[in-house]
Design a protein around this motif. Structure first.
Motif, PDB file in Angstrom:
ATOM      1  N   ILE A  65       0.874  -1.182   0.000  1.00 34.98           N
ATOM      2  CA  ILE A  65       0.000   0.000   0.000  1.00 34.98           C
ATOM      3  C   ILE A  65       0.903   1.221   0.000  1.00 34.98           C
ATOM      4  CG2 ILE A  65      -0.360  -0.296   2.504  1.00 34.98           C
ATOM      5  CD1 ILE A  65      -3.035   1.246   2.164  1.00 34.98           C
ATOM      6  N   VAL A  77       1.173   5.542  -1.110  1.00 35.75           N
ATOM      7  CA  VAL A  77       0.619   6.816  -1.568  1.00 35.75           C
ATOM      8  C   VAL A  77       1.806   7.724  -1.893  1.00 35.75           C
ATOM      9  CG1 VAL A  77      -0.739   8.830  -0.871  1.00 35.75           C
ATOM     10  CG2 VAL A  77      -1.467   6.540  -0.155  1.00 35.75           C
ATOM     11  N   GLN A 117       0.386  12.200   0.764  1.00 35.03           N
ATOM     12  CA  GLN A 117       0.219  11.502   2.053  1.00 35.03           C
ATOM     13  C   GLN A 117      -0.411  12.432   3.089  1.00 35.03           C
ATOM     14  OE1 GLN A 117       3.915   9.645   3.237  1.00 35.03           O
ATOM     15  NE2 GLN A 117       4.060   8.513   1.325  1.00 35.03           N
ATOM     16  N   GLY A 118      -1.059  11.809   4.078  1.00 32.68           N
ATOM     17  CA  GLY A 118      -1.673  12.579   5.167  1.00 32.68           C
ATOM     18  C   GLY A 118      -3.003  13.196   4.797  1.00 32.68           C
ATOM     19  N   ARG A 119      -3.588  12.746   3.670  1.00 38.13           N
ATOM     20  CA  ARG A 119      -4.901  13.288   3.265  1.00 38.13           C
ATOM     21  C   ARG A 119      -5.953  12.189   3.212  1.00 38.13           C
ATOM     22  NH1 ARG A 119      -3.887  17.125  -1.853  1.00 38.13           N
ATOM     23  NH2 ARG A 119      -1.672  17.453  -1.563  1.00 38.13           N
ATOM     24  N   GLN A 120      -5.679  11.150   3.971  1.00 40.05           N
ATOM     25  CA  GLN A 120      -6.626  10.043   4.129  1.00 40.05           C
ATOM     26  C   GLN A 120      -6.832   9.228   2.855  1.00 40.05           C
ATOM     27  OE1 GLN A 120     -10.036  11.127   6.499  1.00 40.05           O
ATOM     28  NE2 GLN A 120      -8.648  11.574   8.182  1.00 40.05           N
ATOM     29  N   GLY A 140      -4.546   6.819   2.007  1.00 38.24           N
ATOM     30  CA  GLY A 140      -4.199   5.496   2.517  1.00 38.24           C
ATOM     31  C   GLY A 140      -5.358   4.881   3.290  1.00 38.24           C
ATOM     32  N   LYS A 141      -5.994   5.730   4.081  1.00 40.43           N
ATOM     33  CA  LYS A 141      -7.150   5.259   4.859  1.00 40.43           C
ATOM     34  C   LYS A 141      -8.239   4.731   3.924  1.00 40.43           C
ATOM     35  CE  LYS A 141      -8.495   7.270   8.989  1.00 40.43           C
ATOM     36  NZ  LYS A 141      -8.833   8.454   9.744  1.00 40.43           N
ATOM     37  N   ASN A 160       9.100   1.005  10.345  1.00 42.18           N
ATOM     38  CA  ASN A 160       8.178   1.884   9.612  1.00 42.18           C
ATOM     39  C   ASN A 160       7.070   2.360  10.561  1.00 42.18           C
ATOM     40  OD1 ASN A 160       6.611   3.215   7.755  1.00 42.18           O
ATOM     41  ND2 ASN A 160       6.517   1.525   6.281  1.00 42.18           N
ATOM     42  N   LYS A 172       5.432   5.097  10.982  1.00 37.90           N
ATOM     43  CA  LYS A 172       4.259   5.801  10.464  1.00 37.90           C
ATOM     44  C   LYS A 172       3.204   4.802   9.982  1.00 37.90           C
ATOM     45  CE  LYS A 172       2.921   9.025   6.872  1.00 37.90           C
ATOM     46  NZ  LYS A 172       3.386   9.896   5.795  1.00 37.90           N
ATOM     47  N   PHE A 194      -0.455   3.895  11.465  1.00 37.02           N
ATOM     48  CA  PHE A 194      -1.599   3.942  10.537  1.00 37.02           C
ATOM     49  C   PHE A 194      -2.431   2.654  10.647  1.00 37.02           C
ATOM     50  CE2 PHE A 194      -2.633   2.597   6.062  1.00 37.02           C
ATOM     51  CZ  PHE A 194      -3.710   3.429   5.845  1.00 37.02           C
ATOM     52  N   TYR A 195      -1.767   1.490  10.638  1.00 36.47           N
ATOM     53  CA  TYR A 195      -2.504   0.220  10.727  1.00 36.47           C
ATOM     54  C   TYR A 195      -3.181   0.066  12.089  1.00 36.47           C
ATOM     55  CZ  TYR A 195       0.226  -0.928   6.553  1.00 36.47           C
ATOM     56  OH  TYR A 195       0.798  -0.903   5.309  1.00 36.47           O
TER      57      TYR A 195
HETATM   58  C1  LIG Z   1       1.345   4.385   5.041  1.00 31.32           C
HETATM   59  C2  LIG Z   1       0.588   5.179   3.990  1.00 31.32           C
HETATM   60  C3  LIG Z   1       0.008   4.233   2.923  1.00 31.32           C
HETATM   61  C4  LIG Z   1      -0.584   5.906   4.694  1.00 31.32           C
HETATM   62  O1  LIG Z   1      -1.299   6.641   3.729  1.00 31.32           O
HETATM   63  P1  LIG Z   1      -1.682   8.164   3.990  1.00 31.32           P
HETATM   64  O2  LIG Z   1      -2.589   8.578   2.885  1.00 31.32           O
HETATM   65  O3  LIG Z   1      -0.447   8.964   4.193  1.00 31.32           O
HETATM   66  O4  LIG Z   1      -2.446   8.066   5.385  1.00 31.32           O
HETATM   67  P2  LIG Z   1      -3.810   8.771   5.795  1.00 31.32           P
HETATM   68  O5  LIG Z   1      -3.766  10.220   5.433  1.00 31.32           O
HETATM   69  O6  LIG Z   1      -4.945   7.959   5.264  1.00 31.32           O
HETATM   70  O7  LIG Z   1      -3.742   8.670   7.372  1.00 31.32           O
HETATM   71  C5  LIG Z   1      -4.373   7.661   8.073  1.00 31.32           C
HETATM   72  C6  LIG Z   1      -3.816   7.636   9.484  1.00 31.32           C
HETATM   73  O8  LIG Z   1      -2.397   7.378   9.404  1.00 31.32           O
HETATM   74  C7  LIG Z   1      -1.722   8.141  10.402  1.00 31.32           C
HETATM   75  N1  LIG Z   1      -0.872   9.136   9.749  1.00 31.32           N
HETATM   76  C8  LIG Z   1      -1.008   9.687   8.535  1.00 31.32           C
HETATM   77  N2  LIG Z   1      -0.024  10.536   8.252  1.00 31.32           N
HETATM   78  C9  LIG Z   1       0.771  10.530   9.337  1.00 31.32           C
HETATM   79  C10 LIG Z   1       1.970  11.207   9.665  1.00 31.32           C
HETATM   80  N3  LIG Z   1       2.554  12.095   8.829  1.00 31.32           N
HETATM   81  N4  LIG Z   1       2.531  10.941  10.856  1.00 31.32           N
HETATM   82  C11 LIG Z   1       1.963  10.070  11.695  1.00 31.32           C
HETATM   83  N5  LIG Z   1       0.823   9.416  11.449  1.00 31.32           N
HETATM   84  C12 LIG Z   1       0.239   9.636  10.283  1.00 31.32           C
HETATM   85  C13 LIG Z   1      -2.784   8.782  11.216  1.00 31.32           C
HETATM   86  O9  LIG Z   1      -3.118   7.888  12.259  1.00 31.32           O
HETATM   87  C14 LIG Z   1      -3.935   8.918  10.271  1.00 31.32           C
HETATM   88  O10 LIG Z   1      -5.136   8.963  10.930  1.00 31.32           O
HETATM   89  P3  LIG Z   1      -5.944  10.386  11.042  1.00 31.32           P
HETATM   90  O11 LIG Z   1      -6.246  10.771   9.629  1.00 31.32           O
HETATM   91  O12 LIG Z   1      -7.142  10.033  11.852  1.00 31.32           O
HETATM   92  O13 LIG Z   1      -4.999  11.320  11.701  1.00 31.32           O
HETATM   93  C15 LIG Z   1       1.464   6.253   3.313  1.00 31.32           C
HETATM   94  O14 LIG Z   1       1.969   7.112   4.300  1.00 31.32           O
HETATM   95  C16 LIG Z   1       2.605   5.688   2.498  1.00 31.32           C
HETATM   96  O15 LIG Z   1       2.453   5.406   1.314  1.00 31.32           O
HETATM   97  N6  LIG Z   1       3.784   5.548   3.105  1.00 31.32           N
HETATM   98  C17 LIG Z   1       4.998   5.113   2.404  1.00 31.32           C
HETATM   99  C18 LIG Z   1       4.914   3.673   1.980  1.00 31.32           C
HETATM  100  C19 LIG Z   1       4.655   2.743   3.114  1.00 31.32           C
HETATM  101  O16 LIG Z   1       5.234   2.830   4.167  1.00 31.32           O
HETATM  102  N7  LIG Z   1       3.726   1.813   2.856  1.00 31.32           N
HETATM  103  C20 LIG Z   1       3.396   0.778   3.791  1.00 31.32           C
HETATM  104  C21 LIG Z   1       4.321  -0.373   3.601  1.00 31.32           C
HETATM  105  S1  LIG Z   1       3.881  -1.689   4.725  1.00 31.32           S
END
Ligand SMILES: CC(C)(COP(=O)(O)OP(=O)(O)OC[C@H]1O[C@@H](n2cnc3c(N)ncnc32)[C@H](O)[C@@H]1OP(=O)(O)O)[C@@H](O)C(=O)NCCC(=O)NCCS
Length: 176
Positions: free
Chosen positions: A98, A100, A105-108, A110-111, A137, A139, A143-144
């Motif tokens: 997964i 983004v 990132q941080g705009r939900q 991933g959620k 990892n 962050k 998230f999970y």
């Molecule tokens: C992990 C990942 C998929 C999350 O996607 P995202 O779109 O950034 O996350 P979201 O905006 O949907 O955030 C969902 C939750 O994650 C956490 N989160 C998101 N951004 C964060 C940040 N910068 N710091 C800490 N927590 C964070 C929060 O708990 C958030 O919940 P909230 O919206 O209620 O605050 C994305 O950050 C990513 O692609 N990371 C790099 C690749 C990776 O690590 N993939 C997973 C491999 S196992």
């Protein structure tokens, strides 16, 4: 700020786009904290046209793009049955990847992708969703956890010659 995301299945015709996105998001995410040699050794095997064609043709794997205003900003890979990288429990769904794009990132997004995976598993009457995540990892682990995933084990993961530890996390779906 949260953005509304469209999710559509990736087809063979998207293979090149998927490959470029996969390499980019992988290097953006993990090059800052890993050796370039280990990264390239892994990527040169995992991210090839032949591998992607094989994965896209596997009926037990599905890729989906996340799109914002028609632009591809992320993707998720789901594995069923024997396509799962381990366990291969027919009642489970694996989120193998997964990602983004950094700027989105941080705009939900991933959620919305993980919610889509959970809904897909429920629609297929599966009992759990699981994944492996690098122990450093933080962050992604946070998230999970925010989605209710809990650690149930760990396993070694080879990034090139670098032996790393992945935490295995699972969300059980049939509690209610
Ligand atoms: C992990 C990942 C998929 C999350 O996607 P995202 O779109 O950034 O996350 P979201 O905006 O949907 O955030 C969902 C939750 O994650 C956490 N989160 C998101 N951004 C964060 C940040 N910068 N710091 C800490 N927590 C964070 C929060 O708990 C958030 O919940 P909230 O919206 O209620 O605050 C994305 O950050 C990513 O692609 N990371 C790099 C690749 C990776 O690590 N993939 C997973 C491999 S196992």
């Amino acid at each position: 700020m949260a953005v509304s995301t469209d999710i559509r299945q990736v087809t063979l015709a998207d293979a090149d786009t998927l490959l470029t996105l996969s390499r980019k998001t992988f290097f953006d995410a993990f090059l800052p904290t890993n050796s370039p040699e280990a990264m390239e050794a892994y990527a040169s095997k995992a991210f090839t046209p032949a591998k992607f064609e094989q994965e896209l043709n596997n009926p037990d794997s599905q890729f989906f793009f996340a799109l914002v205003d028609g632009t591809i900003v992320g993707y998720i890979k789901l594995n069923y049955r024997t396509a799962q990288t381990e366990l291969q429990n027919p009642e489970a769904l694996e989120v193998e990847r997964i990602y983004v794009l950094n700027d989105f990132q941080g705009r939900q997004i991933g959620k919305q992708l993980i919610d889509f995976a959970i809904q897909t598993a429920k629609a297929k009457s599966l009992k759990s969703v699981w994944l492996g995540v690098w122990e450093h990892n933080n962050k992604a682990i946070k998230f999970y956890k925010s989605k209710g995933f809990e650690q149930f084990g760990s396993h070694p993961f080879m990034l090139g010659n670098d032996k790393q530890t992945d935490i295995l996390m699972r969300l059980v779906l049939n509690r209610d």
